[in-house]
Enzyme design. Sequence first.
Site, PDB file in Angstrom:
ATOM      1  N   ARG A  38       0.821  -1.211   0.000  1.00 41.75           N
ATOM      2  CA  ARG A  38       0.000   0.000   0.000  1.00 41.75           C
ATOM      3  C   ARG A  38       0.855   1.261   0.000  1.00 41.75           C
ATOM      4  O   ARG A  38       0.486   2.272  -0.608  1.00 41.75           O
ATOM      5  CB  ARG A  38      -0.972  -0.017   1.187  1.00 41.75           C
ATOM      6  CG  ARG A  38      -2.095  -1.024   0.959  1.00 41.75           C
ATOM      7  CD  ARG A  38      -3.166  -1.042   2.011  1.00 41.75           C
ATOM      8  NE  ARG A  38      -4.361  -1.707   1.478  1.00 41.75           N
ATOM      9  CZ  ARG A  38      -5.448  -1.984   2.176  1.00 41.75           C
ATOM     10  NH1 ARG A  38      -5.516  -1.645   3.448  1.00 41.75           N
ATOM     11  NH2 ARG A  38      -6.476  -2.572   1.618  1.00 41.75           N
ATOM     12  N   LYS A 198     -18.348 -18.426   0.914  1.00 45.78           N
ATOM     13  CA  LYS A 198     -19.783 -18.296   1.134  1.00 45.78           C
ATOM     14  C   LYS A 198     -20.528 -17.542   0.052  1.00 45.78           C
ATOM     15  O   LYS A 198     -20.124 -16.470  -0.365  1.00 45.78           O
ATOM     16  CB  LYS A 198     -20.021 -17.593   2.464  1.00 45.78           C
ATOM     17  CG  LYS A 198     -19.577 -18.421   3.660  1.00 45.78           C
ATOM     18  CD  LYS A 198     -20.038 -17.778   4.949  1.00 45.78           C
ATOM     19  CE  LYS A 198     -19.957 -18.773   6.083  1.00 45.78           C
ATOM     20  NZ  LYS A 198     -19.856 -18.080   7.364  1.00 45.78           N
ATOM     21  N   GLY A 355      -8.706  -9.179  -0.745  1.00 49.20           N
ATOM     22  CA  GLY A 355      -7.547  -9.672   0.005  1.00 49.20           C
ATOM     23  C   GLY A 355      -7.136 -11.092  -0.333  1.00 49.20           C
ATOM     24  O   GLY A 355      -5.978 -11.358  -0.663  1.00 49.20           O
TER      25      GLY A 355
END
Length: 398
Positions: A38, A198, A355
């Site tokens: 970052r 999920k 991520g």
Amino acid sequence: MSKTFRTLDDVDVKGKRVLVRVDLNVPMDNGRVTDLTRLERIAPTITELSDKGAKVVLLAHFGRPKGRDAKDSLKPVAAVLADVIKRKVAFADDCIGAAAEQAVAALSPGDILCLENTRFHTEEEKNDSAFVAALAKLGDLWVNDAFSAAHRAHASTEGLGRVLPAYAGRTMQAELDALGKALEAPAKPVIAIVGGAKVSTKLDLLENLVAKVDALVIGGGMANTFLHAQGVNIGKSLAEKDLAPTALRILDKAEAANCAIILPVDATVAYHFQANAPSQAYGLDAIPADGMILDVGPRSIDRVNAAIDDAATLVWNGPLGAFELNPFDKGTVAAARHAAARTKAKKLVSVAGGGDTVAALNHAGVGEDFTYVSTAGGAFLEWMEGKPLPGVEVLRTK
């Protein structure tokens, strides 16, 4: 695409106090920054502003503090940022008030100052107008270079754009250009790969994608829910069985929108969820009752690679299997390397984000080979879901 946003090309920053919202929310371990990605991403914006004679004032949050908390101070991060950009970075112990005002007043053109964690003030997340005004006092214009926080309407990520002239930084600009190429005006056909555990966390995403892409590959634990909905016996595999009607509704929507859904045609099955557990590939009609699907099988990998070959644009979010456990990373690694090779051959525009996805691509050794990899999690997902992002909307040319 970037023409609809104001960028650094649209402003003369010489001698101006420029408030730059950056993402300094880096992973730390015992006061050490463990991943510089970052910081490296925001370096071009900071050094360009400094070189053009701006007084650069950095705004950022760190963690989720409840009020002031020394362990969430940005001071150690500012020191590492100075190493990354090879320039001096001054630090102020607050982001508003006397400490901040004096530090800003002391700047000469080209200087860089990092202000303390904006979330030490609860007004930041409330987008409180008095807090916005206190921040705005410190600058002449505002540059947003934190796409990863653009889905939040906070004082430093959105509020400042209402009271100061607002511009996209270079990282934000690159992100918006890449995302525009991927879903807003993409080269067709477009394929999306969506994986992860999920279905419930990605319902909005799947519903938006079936209306926008030509083919949708569903992998990971999510695929098990779809297979179960279609009557496949999935043994002890992870699945959200109560979402079977939802899965069938998404399949119907896809058919109506002429979007091909690509589900696994075989599976790699083990009896224990652990690295190097003995495993075997099975056809979908033969999954053992006490087995667990932990990755797509070899025929599924061929099918996904063939779909990538047919595509001009690829959008990817989420792994195809339990990639953090060897050998259940095979499907994800194979598809990632295939997409990277197509991208390098100039046959594919590939955009990935989230991520887990970034970790999976780096694990496959191809993080650098995609057209664009977004380090933003929530913001990337909301953008893929078709939701407007407050921190981006405020940068649009009126």
